[in-house]
Write a protein that holds these residues in place. Structure first.
Motif, PDB file in Angstrom:
ATOM      1  N   UNK A  93       0.952  -1.642   0.101  1.00  0.00           N
ATOM      2  CA  UNK A  93       0.035  -0.408   0.249  1.00  0.00           C
ATOM      3  C   UNK A  93       0.970   1.674  -0.033  1.00  0.00           C
ATOM      4  N   UNK A  94       1.882   0.705   1.211  1.00  0.00           N
ATOM      5  CA  UNK A  94       2.728   2.729   1.312  1.00  0.00           C
ATOM      6  C   UNK A  94       3.669   2.545  -0.662  1.00  0.00           C
ATOM      7  N   UNK A  95       3.727   1.256  -0.933  1.00  0.00           N
ATOM      8  CA  UNK A  95       4.552   1.841  -2.868  1.00  0.00           C
ATOM      9  C   UNK A  95       3.845   1.776  -3.536  1.00  0.00           C
ATOM     10  N   UNK A  96       2.887   2.114  -3.384  1.00  0.00           N
ATOM     11  CA  UNK A  96       1.557   2.511  -4.030  1.00  0.00           C
ATOM     12  C   UNK A  96       0.917   3.867  -4.441  1.00  0.00           C
ATOM     13  N   UNK A  97       1.887   4.411  -3.181  1.00  0.00           N
ATOM     14  CA  UNK A  97       1.360   5.632  -2.965  1.00  0.00           C
ATOM     15  C   UNK A  97      -0.225   5.888  -1.903  1.00  0.00           C
ATOM     16  N   UNK A  98      -0.189   4.862  -1.344  1.00  0.00           N
ATOM     17  CA  UNK A  98      -1.429   5.054   0.010  1.00  0.00           C
ATOM     18  C   UNK A  98      -1.270   6.040   0.883  1.00  0.00           C
ATOM     19  N   UNK A  99      -2.120   7.117   1.596  1.00  0.00           N
ATOM     20  CA  UNK A  99      -1.895   7.818   2.135  1.00  0.00           C
ATOM     21  C   UNK A  99      -3.270   8.374   3.227  1.00  0.00           C
ATOM     22  N   UNK A 100      -3.836   7.998   3.994  1.00  0.00           N
ATOM     23  CA  UNK A 100      -3.006   7.713   5.292  1.00  0.00           C
ATOM     24  C   UNK A 100      -3.292   5.539   5.194  1.00  0.00           C
ATOM     25  N   UNK A 101      -2.428   4.511   5.636  1.00  0.00           N
ATOM     26  CA  UNK A 101      -2.612   3.267   5.469  1.00  0.00           C
ATOM     27  C   UNK A 101      -3.273   2.934   7.458  1.00  0.00           C
ATOM     28  N   UNK A 102      -4.496   1.877   6.807  1.00  0.00           N
ATOM     29  CA  UNK A 102      -4.959   1.693   8.246  1.00  0.00           C
ATOM     30  C   UNK A 102      -4.645   0.527   7.875  1.00  0.00           C
ATOM     31  N   UNK A 103      -4.224  -0.243   9.547  1.00  0.00           N
ATOM     32  CA  UNK A 103      -4.052  -1.467   9.642  1.00  0.00           C
ATOM     33  C   UNK A 103      -5.321  -2.164  10.833  1.00  0.00           C
ATOM     34  N   UNK A 104      -5.803  -3.279  10.450  1.00  0.00           N
ATOM     35  CA  UNK A 104      -7.471  -3.809  11.050  1.00  0.00           C
ATOM     36  C   UNK A 104      -6.806  -4.416  12.001  1.00  0.00           C
ATOM     37  N   UNK A 105      -6.410  -4.768  13.582  1.00  0.00           N
ATOM     38  CA  UNK A 105      -6.208  -5.648  14.474  1.00  0.00           C
ATOM     39  C   UNK A 105      -4.914  -5.429  14.860  1.00  0.00           C
ATOM     40  N   UNK A 106      -5.137  -6.276  15.748  1.00  0.00           N
ATOM     41  CA  UNK A 106      -3.605  -6.223  16.823  1.00  0.00           C
ATOM     42  C   UNK A 106      -2.893  -6.493  16.226  1.00  0.00           C
ATOM     43  N   UNK A 107      -2.652  -7.727  14.981  1.00  0.00           N
ATOM     44  CA  UNK A 107      -2.059  -8.953  15.212  1.00  0.00           C
ATOM     45  C   UNK A 107      -1.356  -7.971  14.032  1.00  0.00           C
ATOM     46  N   UNK A 108      -1.093  -6.814  13.445  1.00  0.00           N
ATOM     47  CA  UNK A 108      -0.393  -5.620  12.778  1.00  0.00           C
ATOM     48  C   UNK A 108       1.029  -5.049  13.442  1.00  0.00           C
ATOM     49  N   UNK A 109       0.386  -5.374  15.140  1.00  0.00           N
ATOM     50  CA  UNK A 109       1.407  -4.800  15.449  1.00  0.00           C
ATOM     51  C   UNK A 109       3.346  -5.455  15.660  1.00  0.00           C
ATOM     52  N   UNK A 110       3.272  -6.370  15.204  1.00  0.00           N
ATOM     53  CA  UNK A 110       4.311  -7.157  15.374  1.00  0.00           C
ATOM     54  C   UNK A 110       5.412  -6.634  14.303  1.00  0.00           C
ATOM     55  N   UNK A 111       4.582  -5.865  13.212  1.00  0.00           N
ATOM     56  CA  UNK A 111       4.397  -5.131  12.219  1.00  0.00           C
ATOM     57  C   UNK A 111       5.279  -4.073  11.798  1.00  0.00           C
ATOM     58  N   UNK A 112       4.013  -3.378  12.014  1.00  0.00           N
ATOM     59  CA  UNK A 112       3.857  -1.534  11.487  1.00  0.00           C
ATOM     60  C   UNK A 112       4.570  -0.847  11.969  1.00  0.00           C
ATOM     61  N   UNK A 113       5.488  -0.948  12.828  1.00  0.00           N
ATOM     62  CA  UNK A 113       6.421  -0.015  13.328  1.00  0.00           C
ATOM     63  C   UNK A 113       7.716   0.256  12.209  1.00  0.00           C
ATOM     64  N   UNK A 114       7.941  -1.163  11.825  1.00  0.00           N
ATOM     65  CA  UNK A 114       9.300  -1.884  11.232  1.00  0.00           C
ATOM     66  C   UNK A 114       8.734  -0.861   9.624  1.00  0.00           C
ATOM     67  N   UNK A 115       7.786  -1.310   9.186  1.00  0.00           N
ATOM     68  CA  UNK A 115       6.963  -0.359   8.099  1.00  0.00           C
ATOM     69  C   UNK A 115       6.984   0.511   8.111  1.00  0.00           C
ATOM     70  N   UNK A 116       6.625   1.347   9.365  1.00  0.00           N
ATOM     71  CA  UNK A 116       6.319   2.667   8.846  1.00  0.00           C
ATOM     72  C   UNK A 116       7.587   3.552   8.582  1.00  0.00           C
ATOM     73  N   UNK A 117       8.122   2.739   9.346  1.00  0.00           N
ATOM     74  CA  UNK A 117       9.840   3.888   9.243  1.00  0.00           C
ATOM     75  C   UNK A 117      10.680   3.594   8.540  1.00  0.00           C
ATOM     76  N   UNK A 118      10.412   3.055   7.643  1.00  0.00           N
ATOM     77  CA  UNK A 118      10.720   2.570   6.203  1.00  0.00           C
ATOM     78  C   UNK A 118       9.409   4.082   5.365  1.00  0.00           C
ATOM     79  N   UNK A 119       9.007   4.676   6.116  1.00  0.00           N
ATOM     80  CA  UNK A 119       8.214   5.449   4.786  1.00  0.00           C
ATOM     81  C   UNK A 119       6.999   6.438   5.921  1.00  0.00           C
ATOM     82  N   UNK A 120       8.803   7.472   6.188  1.00  0.00           N
ATOM     83  CA  UNK A 120       8.249   8.296   7.311  1.00  0.00           C
ATOM     84  C   UNK A 120       7.492   9.719   6.915  1.00  0.00           C
TER      85      UNK A 120
END
Length: 348
Positions: A93-120
């Motif tokens: 989604x970030x590569x395709x230019x979507x902004x904002x991006x909403x992750x639905x569910x706590x299971x994204x908690x393990x990965x969202x930080x690392x991804x978000x830091x790559x797309x400040x």
């Protein structure tokens, strides 16, 4: 943490049809209309995707409301069958230019930080997980599910004719345990001697419990067979199975997240849905997108939705608990006033 004040206005009418496009890796995708003006919203679903008549559908309803208010468009993606590609969905989604991006569910908690830091320069939100100390561009959308579930427990214990109720959790995680803790506390506040059966469909780490109606039906049927007359389903898409068990047993059920009396889709199941514990994901998502449009999003923070802000509560569709509304209102006020502190973890 910021306290978000949202109005709990009107009934929740949710889209209940599944995504009709499927991408590689089992990810459902597809732009869901809107206009070229306004934000390009990325929506990464939890297990089950759109059409669960609960958690994911509520998030989609919030996006729809935001697009109606401010324009824009949405791209939807769903995890593959084992939910191992969550980071890939956010990255896509970030590569395709979507902004904002909403992750639905706590299971994204393990990965969202690392991804978000790559797309400040992209704003991310995550439902049911914190944004604090995750990344400067992540906002957590959190809910006091224990408080809403307390009211569900009050309703169950007050309406039960057998003094025996049940709780079916989707996956045994701290989040769903907070639903259990509140439900048990509310029921015992009304009837300290009430019998409460509790069981989870799948263990921690196995998210299939949110999308297994057949297993939900088996678990709930065991509770009805043992004498429970009301069972609370905090189980996402698996809740349909709990409703089916209630219908087969002349019992009642309590839905979760959205007003499932309105969204269940099967008129034969409506009469068994006594109430639903509302978690207004739709309001939270809509408000977050509105903040993005206004330029007021604060990353690295949380928005908290509780009884005081009307971010959680009970539904009254069908009229099954109208006769105990004064009781519900009394317990609500005690929680808001701080006279009752609702536990977040099960006590036994």
């Amino acid at each position: 943490m910021k306290l978000a004040a949202l109005a709990l206005a009107g009934s929740l009418a949710l889209a209940a049809c599944a995504s009709d496009e499927t991408g590689s890796g089992g990810s459902g995708s597809g732009a869901s209309g809107g206009s070229e003006d306004g934000p390009k919203i990325g929506l990464a679903y939890d297990t089950g995707g759109r059409g669960d008549k609960s958690f994911n559908d509520s998030a989609y309803a919030g996006v729809e409301a935001a697009i109606e208010a401010d324009g824009g468009s949405v791209q939807e993606l769903s995890p593959n069958s084992d939910a191992s590609n969550r980071a890939d969905l956010l990255t896509q989604l970030a590569d395709q230019g979507f902004n904002p991006i909403i992750a639905v569910g706590f299971a994204y908690g393990d990965v969202i930080g690392e991804v978000a830091q790559q797309y400040p320069d992209v704003s991310f939100a995550i439902v049911d997980s914190t944004g604090v100390d995750v990344a400067d561009n992540v906002t957590g959308l959190l809910f006091a599910a224990n408080e809403g579930s307390f009211l569900g427990g009050v309703a169950a214990a007050t309406k039960s004719e057998t003094g025996h109720i049940g709780f079916v959790g989707g996956v045994e995680t701290p989040l769903i345990q907070s639903f259990e803790a509140g439900y048990v506390a509310g029921a015992r506040a009304v009837n300290p001697d009430i019998i409460i059966d509790r069981q989870y469909i799948s263990p921690a780490g196995d998210f299939s419990g949110f999308n297994d109606p057949a297993r939900g039906q088996v678990v709930a049927q065991g509770m009805f067979d043992a004498g429970a007359d009301i069972v609370y389903a905090a189980a996402g898409g698996s809740g349909i199975g709990v409703f089916q068990a209630a219908a087969a047993s002349n019992g009642r059920a309590i839905g979760v997240d959205s007003d499932q009396y309105e969204t269940v889709g099967d008129p034969a199941l409506q009469p068994v849905i006594m109430t639903s514990v509302l978690k207004r994901v739709d309001n939270a998502v809509e408000a977050y997108i509105g903040q993005f449009v206004d330029g007021t999003v604060e990353g690295g923070s949380d928005e908290v939705y509780d009884l005081a802000s009307e971010g959680v509560g009970l539904s009254y569709s069908g009229g099954f608990i109208d006769d105990i509304q004064s009781t519900i209102d009394d317990y609500t006020q005690q929680i808001v006033d701080g006279e009752i502190t609702v536990p977040e973890t099960p006590t036994d």
